[in-house]
Structure formats: structure tokens, C-alpha cells
Design a protein around this motif. Sequence first.
Motif, PDB file in Angstrom:
ATOM      1  N   SER A  22       0.847  -1.191   0.000  1.00  0.00           N
ATOM      2  CA  SER A  22       0.000   0.000   0.000  1.00  0.00           C
ATOM      3  C   SER A  22       0.887   1.247   0.000  1.00  0.00           C
ATOM      4  O   SER A  22       1.751   1.406   0.870  1.00  0.00           O
ATOM      5  N   ARG A  23       0.661   2.130  -0.978  1.00  0.00           N
ATOM      6  CA  ARG A  23       1.454   3.355  -1.114  1.00  0.00           C
ATOM      7  C   ARG A  23       0.766   4.490  -0.389  1.00  0.00           C
ATOM      8  O   ARG A  23      -0.447   4.668  -0.478  1.00  0.00           O
ATOM      9  N   HIS A  24       1.527   5.302   0.360  1.00  0.00           N
ATOM     10  CA  HIS A  24       0.997   6.479   1.031  1.00  0.00           C
ATOM     11  C   HIS A  24       2.031   7.588   0.927  1.00  0.00           C
ATOM     12  O   HIS A  24       3.102   7.396   0.333  1.00  0.00           O
ATOM     13  N   ASN A  25       1.714   8.751   1.501  1.00  0.00           N
ATOM     14  CA  ASN A  25       2.610   9.894   1.351  1.00  0.00           C
ATOM     15  C   ASN A  25       4.010   9.629   1.885  1.00  0.00           C
ATOM     16  O   ASN A  25       4.996  10.157   1.359  1.00  0.00           O
ATOM     17  N   TRP A  28       5.845   3.176   1.603  1.00  0.00           N
ATOM     18  CA  TRP A  28       5.102   1.935   1.407  1.00  0.00           C
ATOM     19  C   TRP A  28       4.847   1.239   2.737  1.00  0.00           C
ATOM     20  O   TRP A  28       5.725   1.188   3.594  1.00  0.00           O
ATOM     21  N   GLN A 113      -3.964   0.985  -6.213  1.00  0.00           N
ATOM     22  CA  GLN A 113      -4.930   2.025  -6.562  1.00  0.00           C
ATOM     23  C   GLN A 113      -6.150   1.445  -7.267  1.00  0.00           C
ATOM     24  O   GLN A 113      -7.275   1.925  -7.054  1.00  0.00           O
ATOM     25  N   SER A 174       0.141  10.319  -4.822  1.00  0.00           N
ATOM     26  CA  SER A 174      -1.043  10.817  -4.127  1.00  0.00           C
ATOM     27  C   SER A 174      -1.278  12.306  -4.365  1.00  0.00           C
ATOM     28  O   SER A 174      -2.377  12.805  -4.108  1.00  0.00           O
TER      29      SER A 174
END
Length: 218
Positions: A22-25, A28, A113, A174
Motif C-alpha cells: 500500500s502506497r501512502h505519502n 510503502w 490504486q 497521491s
Amino acid sequence: MRPNPRVAPQSDSLNAPIAAFSRHNGGWTVTFSIADPTLGISWRMGEGGEFRETGFLDTLDSRTRKRMPNPSIELPPDAPASTIEIRYVDASGEMQGPFPIKFDPDAALIRDQRKILDMTATSWLSFREFNGLLVYYTHLVSYRCAIREVKIGIDTAVPDRVLKMPPCDLKDPSAIPYGAPLYMKLAPTTQFMSVELTYRDGSVSEIKTFRTANRSNN
């Protein structure tokens, strides 16, 4: 994790761990899923270097009656494509692994995504009454890295026009580019819109319908 656990011979019938990315600001989050009850989890990037333990949660595992190993690790946003090796201590104290898990950041981003888009299909469009009727597609722009093309239809069940998306920035997926359009004005008599997504892998979503009666007046 127990010190110096015994290494068990590997079995072809053993369920190998899997991982969700899961990618976030901040980078990972990698969450491992292991079929067996575990007493500890450790990992490393590539085939060299020392294994690092994931630590423990403040949660008891009813199967082992011990604290549950943390199933997640964090990777930096610029982590390159590589192989993560994971091993674990099973309930009998034997070491299982290491097991290789492929990490491809581009493919993982698109997969993550798309999963979000599939789960939040009712949020693809939203309507607002503000000096006329507006339709917002911010949600699609936010997860555009998984999308090859967006088609919309206005008062037609067949999407017949392309809605342009800003390019995907793999370094900061994002972020919405400054000045990127997030809405369009509609005729006040518009009753509904249809949407169809073509994903990066070429597959096509179901056509979703959004009715303007479900609009915000704020």
C-alpha cells in the motif's frame, strides 16, 4: 522471537507467505499474511544482509497465547524493485523460510490504486450545486495511476467522451498537480452521468451510473 530457533526442512505443501503493498505519502506499507500461527517474523531486502525482526503488537494471539508478531513493515517512497525475503518462527519454535516475495513498486502502485477504485466505485463522481450544477471527479484524479482512460456520458448510459486525467507521478502518486481540473460544469437539466474506466492493464470496469439528484447544495 525465540533465540536460535531450529530450522525446519521446507515442504512443497507449506503455504508460503504473501504480501499486500500500500502506497501512502510517507512511502510503502507492506503487510504480510502467514497461514501458520507465528511466534516471530523477520525480513530483509534481497538475498544478503541481516534479517530484521518486525516486532510485536500489543495484541495476544489466541492460537499461541503470546503477543502477535507485527505483520507489517515500512519501506521508503523511493524503494527500488527488489525481492523481500521473509521468514517466521512457527508455533513449535521452528524457523520457516526464507520465502521470496517480489516487490515491483510500479506494479504494486497500480494494483493498490485499482483495488481502492473498485472498492469505492460510488465515489468516482460527486455533484454540487454552486452557481450552477458541477460534477467533481477528484476521486478519479487521486487514483489516476491505475487508470489508462476515463470515459463519461452525460444523460446517456453509454460513456461517449474522454475525461482527461493529469499524468501519473510515480514519485508522488497521491499528490494532485497544481491547477489540475477537478470538476466540470453541467447543464442544469442534466439527470445522470455514466462512467467507464479502462485500467492500466487494459481491463475495463463496469459502467457506473451517477444521478444528479444526489447532489450537495453547499
